[in-house]
Write an enzyme that holds these catalytic residues in place. Structure first.
Site, PDB file in Angstrom:
ATOM      1  N   GLU A  53      37.599  36.990  44.420  1.00 46.65           N
ATOM      2  CA  GLU A  53      36.571  37.194  44.949  1.00 46.65           C
ATOM      3  C   GLU A  53      35.868  35.389  44.802  1.00 46.65           C
ATOM      4  O   GLU A  53      36.402  34.409  44.338  1.00 46.65           O
ATOM      5  CB  GLU A  53      35.459  37.134  43.810  1.00 46.65           C
ATOM      6  CG  GLU A  53      35.395  37.404  43.055  1.00 46.65           C
ATOM      7  CD  GLU A  53      33.688  36.716  42.501  1.00 46.65           C
ATOM      8  OE1 GLU A  53      33.556  36.092  43.654  1.00 46.65           O
ATOM      9  OE2 GLU A  53      33.399  36.921  41.985  1.00 46.65           O
ATOM     10  N   VAL A 136      32.505  41.179  44.868  1.00 44.04           N
ATOM     11  CA  VAL A 136      33.305  41.999  44.032  1.00 44.04           C
ATOM     12  C   VAL A 136      33.772  43.273  45.212  1.00 44.04           C
ATOM     13  O   VAL A 136      34.873  43.543  45.670  1.00 44.04           O
ATOM     14  CB  VAL A 136      33.650  42.476  43.035  1.00 44.04           C
ATOM     15  CG1 VAL A 136      34.374  44.163  42.405  1.00 44.04           C
ATOM     16  CG2 VAL A 136      33.208  41.656  41.989  1.00 44.04           C
ATOM     17  N   LYS A 189      28.265  42.438  33.755  1.00 42.84           N
ATOM     18  CA  LYS A 189      27.640  41.409  33.494  1.00 42.84           C
ATOM     19  C   LYS A 189      26.899  41.920  32.644  1.00 42.84           C
ATOM     20  O   LYS A 189      26.025  42.515  32.643  1.00 42.84           O
ATOM     21  CB  LYS A 189      27.222  40.574  34.493  1.00 42.84           C
ATOM     22  CG  LYS A 189      28.358  40.049  35.409  1.00 42.84           C
ATOM     23  CD  LYS A 189      27.249  39.371  36.630  1.00 42.84           C
ATOM     24  CE  LYS A 189      28.330  38.247  37.586  1.00 42.84           C
ATOM     25  NZ  LYS A 189      29.176  39.902  38.930  1.00 42.84           N
TER      26      LYS A 189
END
Length: 694
Positions: A53, A136, A189
């Site tokens: 990405e 993503v 994350k």
């Protein structure tokens, strides 16, 4: 009514066209997808590819850390035998595979003008010819359309904290539920609600699989979550992960796979400390009224400030580690399940000794200034010495030496000016100059070499601007010579784009390549160009300093603050470099030549079928130099062509089916003759081929 009928006719034409093609992929849509040369060749040859990405470049890190990370990540994929395909949208075109120039453009772009692009944004960005860094979700979608089964990222998006009130849920999770691409990451994350994210993935039917020793789900910066959340499935390594991905594909299950890889221990942060930092960053986001897609970049930047850069370093380390794992999975998937997916084609290259080599590199007029006094002082004094002009340039020297040794069909692809030095170079090569381009608006490259009374080089002054004109277009002009060569010799003076193009041709035609680094600033250029070097590069011939730079590039520990390494240190580094390059020819000056390869000294470099001989165990042999001294003067005239004559001697010996010792014996004689000649390539080389028994 007429207007309604006209609209109906238009709709009918659109539906008819869709039904006839089962797709809206018209020629204009095909033009929207741009595949990098590296990816094109990989797809053609069935090599494993890993999608990457680009929001980590455009919105995830500051410049220049984002560029350094992007290059490191791509090189990590290449080092494992796969091809990186960084995905982004540039001027409305979807790029699958970026050049280093494009990576730099993205890295330096304004995050406000470059759109953070998920699935919903793609058509708008394309239609308006804008730039976008793919998240993503967008990367998964484009990878799937491009036939790439796996991608790597740092961490996926997920359910934001307080998502039960705001419904702020990343499209990454939706994409994982409907697009069959495996995503390798370090979990979710840390700024997100990890538990709710895993619940949502379960609802979407997405397999979440930990790669490692435990089933504890990683938490991005941390090896595991503060709550020690577990996942239902675990595999030990990339081979087992490849088996899971294979099963998913064979069952035609149309969801993604999430492979969770913990951050390496030495970069991991403490879960308690990072949680406190996240809470503080969230408060700052709230007080600054940050919302929507701006939240994640804001929080990451805040975390970097709060942790004094530790979170950024951890982020850089984990994405590189994930890329390593994704490449291993891709290669294992190819090895086990798709015979057309070799991890490396280097052993597929075939030497056809009935053909002739092609050399692509610099043609230069050399001026050698030799100081006769024992010591060179830089205090403005006049030193006694002498000067000598001769035709030179690494590419020219190698080509000239090959022709002198008897491979008369050798050609040099290079550029010269329409001047006297250029005419002298043309004359020195004879028929070998047929592929040398004469440019009317530039001067021939010049090089001034300062050597001491022993013949050792102290420094070089180069005027090499013209060599930038050895472009891919020049190679295309003489492409038939390249595609029908026995061997391709490249020197480090070539532009990076030209090296990439030649490596592509070599991969398609399965021709082995020899790379001569030329100096420390160009030593790693062939590796930085692209991954095709892994498929075609058989020989590299560095000196000590160049070997040190190459070793550092591959992550090999190099003694710090040490300008000259002893022989044992050189040997250790060369043996580690030989894990990446089949044959390392270390030129060690007065100590001789170190050959490092996976073969014995009495083995030839290629077998009777033209395949490179490579066994399991790396071995090394030092061949001491020979001394050809003329007129009992014990004097060295020229060092500029010594290494080039050595290279030519080995290549000539290979063409004459000599074993390693035979090749080196001939090559060292050629090098010794060069040392005591006024010319870089002595005319007496022609006498050596008379001693060779074919």
């Amino acid at each position: 009514m007429k207007m309604q009928w006209t609209n109906f006719q238009r709709l009918f034409k659109i539906v008819k066209r869709y039904n006839s093609t089962n797709s809206f992929q018209t020629s204009s849509v095909y033009r929207t997808f741009v595949y990098g040369n590296e990816v094109k060749v990989a797809k053609k040859n069935g090599q494993p590819i890993v999608a990457l990405e680009s929001t980590i470049i455009t919105h995830g890190m500051p410049y220049p850390d984002n560029l350094k990370t992007a290059i490191k990540v791509e090189n990590a994929v290449r080092a494992k035998g796969a091809v990186p395909a960084t995905i982004a949208i540039l001027n409305g075109q979807i790029h699958v595979g970026l050049s280093q120039e494009q990576l730099k453009t993205l890295a330096q772009s304004d995050p406000v003008k470059t759109i953070k692009c998920s699935r919903r944004d793609i058509s708008s960005i394309v239609s308006q010819k804008l730039n976008g860094g793919t998240t993503v979700s967008a990367t998964m979608l484009i990878a799937n359309l491009s036939g790439i089964p796996i991608m790597a990222t740092g961490g996926i998006g997920g359910v934001h904290r307080g998502g039960e009130l705001t419904f702020d849920i990343s499209t990454d999770l939706i994409e994982l539920g409907r697009t069959p691409v495996a995503v390798v990451c370090s979990g979710v994350k840390s700024i997100l609600d990890i538990e709710k994210t895993l619940e949502y993935l379960e609802t979407q039917g997405v397999p979440v699989i930990k790669i490692g020793d435990t089933n504890h789900f990683p938490a991005f910066y941390c090896i595991e979550t503060f709550q020690k959340i577990k996942v239902p499935h675990r595999v030990s390594d990339s081979k087992e992960a490849a088996n899971v991905l294979k099963a998913q594909k064979e069952l035609n299950l149309q969801t993604g796979l999430l492979f969770a890889v913990p951050i390496p221990q030495k970069y991991a942060l403490d879960p308690k400390e990072i949680e406190l930092a996240i809470c503080k960053a969230l408060e700052n986001a709230k007080s600054n009224h940050v919302s929507g897609k701006s939240v994640t970049p804001f929080l990451l930047e805040e975390l970097n400030k709060i942790t004094h850069g530790q979170s950024l370093q951890a982020n850089m380390a984990l994405i590189e580690n994930n890329a390593n794992m994704a490449a291993e999975i891709a290669v294992n998937l190819g090895k086990k399940h798709f015979q057309s997916f070799p991890s490396s084609n280097s052993t597929k290259c075939q030497l056809k000794s009935e053909r002739n080599p092609i050399v692509i590199g610099g043609a230069v007029m050399d001026t050698t200034l030799q100081v006769k006094e024992a010591e060179i002082k830089d205090d403005g004094r006049t030193h006694a010495g002498r000067s000598r002009e001769s035709c030179g340039g690494v590419g020219r020297n190698v080509a000239n030496a090959l022709i002198s040794l008897g491979l008369n069909g050798t050609r040099l692809i290079s550029v010269i000016g329409n001047d006297q030095p250029g005419k002298a170079i043309i004359k020195s090569l004879g028929d070998g100059s047929q592929t040398v381009e004469q440019l009317t608006n530039m001067n021939t490259a010049r090089c001034t070499v300062i050597i001491d009374y022993k013949g050792e080089c102290h420094f070089v002054i180069g005027e090499m601007e013209i060599l930038a004109s050895i472009s891919p277009n020049l190679i295309k002009k003489h492409q038939s010579f390249v595609e029908n060569a026995s061997f391709i010799v490249l020197d480090g003076n070539l532009p990076a784009d030209t090296i990439r193009y030649v490596l592509d041709l070599a991969a398609c035609s399965r021709i082995p390549v020899w790379y001569e680094p030329t100096d420390i600033n160009k030593a790693t250029k062939v590796f930085e160009a692209k991954s095709q070097w892994q498929n075609v590069l058989h020989f590299i011939s560095p000196n000590r300093n160049e070997l040190s730079v190459i070793g550092k590039y591959f992550g090999i520990p190099i003694p710090e603050n040490k300008s000259i390494m002893d022989l044992e240190e050189v040997k250790i580094i060369a043996e580690q470099v030989a894990e990446f390059i089949p044959v390392v020819v270390g030129t060690l000056g007065s100590q001789g030549v170190l050959i490092v390869r996976k073969a014995l000294g009495n083995d030839p470099f290629y077998d009777k079928e033209g395949k490179l001989i490579a066994n399991n165990m790396i071995t090394s042999r030092l061949y001491p130099p020979l001394s050809y001294i003329s007129d009992d003067s014990n004097e060295t005239f020229n060092v500029s062509g010594c290494g080039d004559c050595l290279t030519a001697g080995i290549i000539y010996g290979i063409h004459k089916n000599l074993d390693e010792r035979g090749c080196l014996s001939l090559a060292l004689k050629a090098a010794a003759l060069s040392l005591t000649s006024l010319d870089a390539v002595p005319s007496s080389l022609s006498l050596l081929c008379n001693d060779v028994k074919c």
